[in-house]
Design a protein around this motif. Structure first.
Motif, mmCIF file in Angstrom:
data_model
loop_
_atom_site.group_PDB
_atom_site.id
_atom_site.type_symbol
_atom_site.label_atom_id
_atom_site.label_comp_id
_atom_site.label_asym_id
_atom_site.label_seq_id
_atom_site.Cartn_x
_atom_site.Cartn_y
_atom_site.Cartn_z
ATOM 1 N N THR A 164 0.829 -1.198 0.000
ATOM 2 C CA THR A 164 0.000 0.000 0.000
ATOM 3 C C THR A 164 0.868 1.255 0.000
ATOM 4 N N VAL A 165 0.598 2.160 -0.936
ATOM 5 C CA VAL A 165 1.267 3.458 -0.953
ATOM 6 C C VAL A 165 0.349 4.453 -0.256
ATOM 7 N N GLN A 196 8.819 6.902 -0.046
ATOM 8 C CA GLN A 196 7.930 6.115 -0.902
ATOM 9 C C GLN A 196 8.054 6.489 -2.373
ATOM 10 N N ARG A 197 8.335 7.769 -2.646
ATOM 11 C CA ARG A 197 8.311 8.245 -4.031
ATOM 12 C C ARG A 197 9.274 9.415 -4.195
ATOM 13 N N PRO A 221 8.671 -1.075 -0.330
ATOM 14 C CA PRO A 221 8.587 -1.623 -1.690
ATOM 15 C C PRO A 221 8.270 -0.553 -2.734
ATOM 16 N N SER A 222 7.447 0.432 -2.357
ATOM 17 C CA SER A 222 7.101 1.496 -3.308
ATOM 18 C C SER A 222 8.323 2.293 -3.718
ATOM 19 N N ALA A 223 9.314 2.421 -2.817
ATOM 20 C CA ALA A 223 10.551 3.126 -3.172
ATOM 21 C C ALA A 223 11.310 2.358 -4.248
ATOM 22 N N LEU A 224 11.275 1.034 -4.177
ATOM 23 C CA LEU A 224 11.978 0.224 -5.170
ATOM 24 C C LEU A 224 11.379 0.400 -6.560
ATOM 25 N N ASP A 243 13.324 -2.646 8.060
ATOM 26 C CA ASP A 243 11.943 -2.501 7.587
ATOM 27 C C ASP A 243 11.777 -3.055 6.182
ATOM 28 N N LEU A 244 12.799 -2.918 5.344
ATOM 29 C CA LEU A 244 12.704 -3.465 3.992
ATOM 30 C C LEU A 244 12.512 -4.973 4.038
#
Length: 475
Positions: A164-165, A196-197, A221-224, A243-244
């Protein structure tokens, strides 16, 4: 005080290491940059540590980096009836937006942004992933979920939402106050949690400007999904595996770590590998063999720095942990396979004059058996371009800017020194000789490779390469 290794050590300061005497011990054991974790401690605590580090810096006559790590938005459940209860696999539970002393049908989750963004089928993790639930239904002020992995939950435990973002700034009101305080103190780096972005970094940059380097912590995950833009907008990256590793499957973390290190090296950005590197040394004087291998793997990958967290902040053996990490790095870099591995992971050099000159410096130094490369750098970019090639010699980074010298304490292979501005070729040669000898990097009659930008003092103009032989009459 020159380190006999290329990769750097970052150590977190905490109750076990905050005294001036202990900070000095840690520095002598191998710390290059100290991390101030603003998730804990008061402003007064951090100010005292900052002052002690700057006093130590004057004592040893060497720049020391200070990294401020912001807490970021922490998502937690609220309070529960009797403080805790156990959830069983397969049962259905309900989260509510408002309430207290909840039970399994009314677990408080006071974060409206979650209710707006989460969708059926997505996972929600509690207590670092120890309890996992899958969303099965939604209402305006409730979320229903089925327990996938059961366990006991208790008051204020953390929540992770890997799929979730959230429409949530990484800078809370606390972070903004902490950041303003850190910048006033004069920290060298500010680390942004739960990025996140790309827009998160733009928001932070507007507050920081050029007063400190901006570190993007990769733990979502959204950062990836936006990693190339995030790396481009940051000054350095931290692979925050704690956290990752909760939000993506653990088996994916090693590959992601390698991917991030390679990407940062290509982008000429320092990269820190962090979390649980020598975790058993929190309570034991030696690490496990797996932990030693973990640190070595990051070094083989080509990471600029490796980081200690609880090991140096609250552990029983903070100095021993730093000394152990120092030995592991040194031994790994001396391994006969190290040079071949690091060279094999070398990225394609960008087709530009500055990158070509920096790449040629390493090849030239190797060809003439130069003991070091002297890099004149006003912003740190020239030294970073040379470090990107991972040459087999020391990089003596000479800069007129004290803040740049401190930031370079995070850069692979860089031994930074502050010097006066240079204006002519004659000054460039003279200072290169003086600094190389003073640092113990070169002896009379040896050749050193000198890289600079002309006009002198202009950031980003890496365009001049010279070979200088040290004269016997120089001091």
């Amino acid at each position: 005080m020159r380190r006999q290794r290329h990769a750097k050590i970052v150590a977190t300061v905490g109750p076990a290491s905050a005294s001036p005497d202990k900070l000095r011990e840690l520095y002598l054991a191998g710390v290059d940059t100290f991390r101030l974790n603003f998730s804990h401690g008061t402003h007064q605590d951090h100010a005292a540590v900052h002052a002690a580090i700057r006093a130590l810096e004057k004592e040893v006559g060497r720049p020391i980096g200070i990294l401020q790590d912001l807490q970021g938005p922490k998502i937690r459940i609220g309070t529960l009836k009797d403080g805790s209860f156990a959830l069983s696999e397969g049962e259905t539970i309900r989260f509510v937006l408002e309430g207290r002393d909840g039970d399994r049908t009314s677990i408080p989750l006071p974060h409206p942004e979650i209710f707006e963004a989460i969708l059926p089928g997505q996972d929600l993790l509690i207590d670092d992933g120890r309890v996992r639930v899958k969303i099965s239904g939604l209402g305006q002020d409730y979320i229903e979920a089925r327990v996938v992995t059961g366990g006991r939950i208790s008051n204020r435990k953390g929540v992770n939402l890997p799929g979730t973002v959230l429409d949530l700034s990484p800078l809370t009101a606390k972070d903004r106050a902490d950041l303003a305080f850190g910048l006033e103190l004069g920290v060298d780096w500010a680390a942004l949690s739960f990025v996140q972005r790309p827009s998160d970094l733009i928001e932070a940059r507007a507050l920081i400007g050029e007063r400190a380097g901006l570190v993007a912590k990769i733990e979502k995950p959204s950062a990836l999904e936006h990693i190339e833009d995030i790396v481009r907008l940051s000054d350095a990256v931290m692979v925050a595996r704690g956290d990752l590793g909760v939000e993506i499957p653990p088996e994916e973390v090693p590959g992601r770590q390698k991917e991030l290190v390679r990407l940062c090296r290509l982008a000429v950005k320092p990269v820190i590998v962090a979390t649980q590197m020598l975790d058993s040394m929190v309570g034991a004087p030696t690490p496990t063999r797996a932990e030693a291998s973990d640190v070595a793997t990051a070094i083989y990958d080509g990471a600029d720095a490796v980081m200690l967290s609880a090991e140096s902040a609250s552990g029983q053996y903070p100095v021993e942990a730093v000394a152990m990490m120092d030995r592991i790095i040194s031994k790994t870099e001396q391994d006969k396979a190290y040079r071949a591995i690091v060279t094999a992971l070398r990225s394609e050099i960008e087709e530009s004059a500055p990158h070509a000159v920096a790449s040629a410096a390493g090849n030239l130094a190797q060809a003439i058996h130069a003991p070091c490369i002297v890099a004149y750098t006003s912003s740190g970019t020239t030294a970073s371009r040379i470090a990107r090639t991972r040459p087999d010699v020391a990089i003596l980074a000479v800069t007129p800017d004290e803040n740049v010298a401190r930031r370079l304490c995070l850069l692979w292979g860089a031994h930074s020194v502050r010097s006066e501005d240079i204006h002519t070729y004659e000054e460039m040669v003279e200072q290169a000789e003086v600094h190389a000898r003073t640092a113990g990097l070169a002896q009379p009659l040896e050749f050193v490779v000198v890289v600079a930008g002309v006009p002198f003092g202009m950031a980003g103009t890496t365009n001049n390469l010279r070979v200088v032989q040290l004269r016997p009459d120089r001091v």
